[in-house]
Motif scaffolding. Structure first.
Motif, PDB file in Angstrom:
ATOM      1  N   THR A  31      -6.421   1.943   0.840  1.00  0.00           N
ATOM      2  CA  THR A  31      -6.200   2.982  -0.105  1.00  0.00           C
ATOM      3  C   THR A  31      -5.444   4.107   0.451  1.00  0.00           C
ATOM      4  OG1 THR A  31      -8.908   2.567  -0.051  1.00  0.00           O
ATOM      5  CG2 THR A  31      -7.993   4.800  -0.531  1.00  0.00           C
ATOM      6  N   THR A  32      -5.138   4.212   1.664  1.00  0.00           N
ATOM      7  CA  THR A  32      -4.056   5.268   2.068  1.00  0.00           C
ATOM      8  C   THR A  32      -2.736   4.833   1.335  1.00  0.00           C
ATOM      9  OG1 THR A  32      -5.347   6.140   3.681  1.00  0.00           O
ATOM     10  CG2 THR A  32      -2.974   6.513   3.795  1.00  0.00           C
ATOM     11  N   ALA A  33      -2.572   3.573   1.754  1.00  0.00           N
ATOM     12  CA  ALA A  33      -1.269   3.002   1.408  1.00  0.00           C
ATOM     13  C   ALA A  33      -0.834   3.075  -0.213  1.00  0.00           C
ATOM     14  CB  ALA A  33      -1.003   1.488   2.175  1.00  0.00           C
ATOM     15  N   THR A  34      -1.978   2.518  -0.856  1.00  0.00           N
ATOM     16  CA  THR A  34      -1.916   2.673  -2.329  1.00  0.00           C
ATOM     17  C   THR A  34      -1.834   3.800  -3.078  1.00  0.00           C
ATOM     18  OG1 THR A  34      -3.341   0.548  -2.120  1.00  0.00           O
ATOM     19  CG2 THR A  34      -3.245   1.657  -4.389  1.00  0.00           C
ATOM     20  N   GLY A  35      -2.131   4.992  -2.356  1.00  0.00           N
ATOM     21  CA  GLY A  35      -2.308   6.173  -2.779  1.00  0.00           C
ATOM     22  C   GLY A  35      -0.619   6.723  -2.689  1.00  0.00           C
ATOM     23  N   ARG A  36      -0.187   6.296  -1.539  1.00  0.00           N
ATOM     24  CA  ARG A  36       1.287   6.728  -1.398  1.00  0.00           C
ATOM     25  C   ARG A  36       2.210   5.809  -2.361  1.00  0.00           C
ATOM     26  NH1 ARG A  36       4.431   9.190   2.954  1.00  0.00           N
ATOM     27  NH2 ARG A  36       2.634  10.238   2.877  1.00  0.00           N
ATOM     28  N   CYS A  37       2.131   4.620  -2.339  1.00  0.00           N
ATOM     29  CA  CYS A  37       2.729   3.853  -3.262  1.00  0.00           C
ATOM     30  C   CYS A  37       2.746   4.610  -4.576  1.00  0.00           C
ATOM     31  CB  CYS A  37       2.557   2.370  -3.242  1.00  0.00           C
ATOM     32  SG  CYS A  37       2.934   1.613  -1.745  1.00  0.00           S
ATOM     33  N   GLN A  38       1.516   4.645  -5.197  1.00  0.00           N
ATOM     34  CA  GLN A  38       1.168   5.095  -6.546  1.00  0.00           C
ATOM     35  C   GLN A  38       2.107   6.597  -6.865  1.00  0.00           C
ATOM     36  OE1 GLN A  38      -2.857   4.928  -6.945  1.00  0.00           O
ATOM     37  NE2 GLN A  38      -2.708   2.970  -7.629  1.00  0.00           N
ATOM     38  N   PHE A  39       2.049   7.437  -5.902  1.00  0.00           N
ATOM     39  CA  PHE A  39       2.723   8.681  -5.779  1.00  0.00           C
ATOM     40  C   PHE A  39       4.357   8.462  -6.025  1.00  0.00           C
ATOM     41  CE2 PHE A  39       4.895  12.055  -3.634  1.00  0.00           C
ATOM     42  CZ  PHE A  39       4.587  13.405  -4.372  1.00  0.00           C
ATOM     43  N   GLY A  87       5.315   5.981  -7.587  1.00  0.00           N
ATOM     44  CA  GLY A  87       5.704   5.428  -9.019  1.00  0.00           C
ATOM     45  C   GLY A  87       5.492   3.469  -8.860  1.00  0.00           C
ATOM     46  N   TYR A  88       4.827   3.195  -7.886  1.00  0.00           N
ATOM     47  CA  TYR A  88       4.306   1.905  -7.869  1.00  0.00           C
ATOM     48  C   TYR A  88       2.944   1.770  -8.394  1.00  0.00           C
ATOM     49  CZ  TYR A  88       8.694   1.100  -4.952  1.00  0.00           C
ATOM     50  OH  TYR A  88       9.990   0.913  -4.583  1.00  0.00           O
ATOM     51  N   LYS A  89       2.448   0.413  -8.421  1.00  0.00           N
ATOM     52  CA  LYS A  89       1.186   0.137  -9.091  1.00  0.00           C
ATOM     53  C   LYS A  89      -0.002  -0.071  -7.675  1.00  0.00           C
ATOM     54  CE  LYS A  89       2.299  -1.889 -13.465  1.00  0.00           C
ATOM     55  NZ  LYS A  89       2.137  -0.820 -14.216  1.00  0.00           N
ATOM     56  N   GLY A  90       0.510  -0.487  -6.648  1.00  0.00           N
ATOM     57  CA  GLY A  90      -0.383  -0.649  -5.462  1.00  0.00           C
ATOM     58  C   GLY A  90       0.339  -0.928  -4.439  1.00  0.00           C
ATOM     59  N   ALA A  91      -0.477  -1.506  -3.311  1.00  0.00           N
ATOM     60  CA  ALA A  91       0.041  -1.847  -2.026  1.00  0.00           C
ATOM     61  C   ALA A  91      -0.606  -3.141  -1.542  1.00  0.00           C
ATOM     62  CB  ALA A  91      -0.060  -0.657  -1.021  1.00  0.00           C
ATOM     63  N   GLU A  92       0.251  -3.816  -0.635  1.00  0.00           N
ATOM     64  CA  GLU A  92      -0.543  -5.022   0.059  1.00  0.00           C
ATOM     65  C   GLU A  92      -0.140  -4.834   1.387  1.00  0.00           C
ATOM     66  OE1 GLU A  92       2.534  -8.523  -1.224  1.00  0.00           O
ATOM     67  OE2 GLU A  92       0.906  -8.216  -2.000  1.00  0.00           O
ATOM     68  N   ARG A  93      -0.714  -5.309   2.393  1.00  0.00           N
ATOM     69  CA  ARG A  93      -0.575  -5.399   3.758  1.00  0.00           C
ATOM     70  C   ARG A  93       0.530  -6.202   4.087  1.00  0.00           C
ATOM     71  NH1 ARG A  93      -5.197  -4.844   8.477  1.00  0.00           N
ATOM     72  NH2 ARG A  93      -3.769  -5.578  10.264  1.00  0.00           N
ATOM     73  N   SER A  94       1.473  -5.894   5.029  1.00  0.00           N
ATOM     74  CA  SER A  94       2.516  -6.848   5.343  1.00  0.00           C
ATOM     75  C   SER A  94       2.382  -7.052   6.881  1.00  0.00           C
ATOM     76  CB  SER A  94       3.768  -6.126   4.909  1.00  0.00           C
ATOM     77  OG  SER A  94       4.837  -6.886   5.410  1.00  0.00           O
ATOM     78  N   GLY A  95       2.341  -8.132   7.291  1.00  0.00           N
ATOM     79  CA  GLY A  95       2.689  -8.390   8.875  1.00  0.00           C
ATOM     80  C   GLY A  95       1.349  -8.189   9.448  1.00  0.00           C
ATOM     81  N   THR A  96       1.746  -7.747  10.774  1.00  0.00           N
ATOM     82  CA  THR A  96       0.376  -7.605  11.762  1.00  0.00           C
ATOM     83  C   THR A  96       0.543  -6.100  12.454  1.00  0.00           C
ATOM     84  OG1 THR A  96       1.478  -8.483  13.725  1.00  0.00           O
ATOM     85  CG2 THR A  96       0.064 -10.115  12.559  1.00  0.00           C
TER      86      THR A  96
END
Length: 102
Positions: free
Chosen positions: A57-65, A67-76
């Protein structure tokens, strides 16, 4: 003698650490690369328990700010010792990267 033997398991339990709820916070990243870095700090005797949904949720909010549509976890998750004691790590920073989706 019995009180000492009875105290040993209690002492070991206390030294084993406590599960501590941790909140992910945005600590870095790159708008142009579409990468968000989230982190939390963990003390020597803490067993940090992060909430994956809260991180997304936190990453998605930053990405949307940005101009991106969302976020997905990358790696470990990556753990880095920030403060080294004489024999062990006293403070650790745990970081997770997320990729912004177009």
């Amino acid at each position: 003698m019995k009180p000492i033997i009875a105290a040993i398991p209690l002492a070991l339990l206390l030294l084993a650490g406590c599960a501590t709820s941790k909140q992910w916070e945005a600590t870095g990243g790159s708008k142009s690369d579409g990468i968000v870095q989230l982190s939390y700090e963990q003390g020597q005797f803490e067993n940090g328990q992060s909430n994956e949904a809260q991180g997304l949720t936190t990453a998605t909010g930053r990405c949307q700010f940005w101009g991106y549509k969302g976020a997905e976890r990358s790696g470990t998750e990556k753990s880095v010792c920030r403060t080294m004691g004489k024999f062990n790590c006293l403070e650790t920073t745990v970081t997770q990267e997320y990729l912004c989706k177009k």
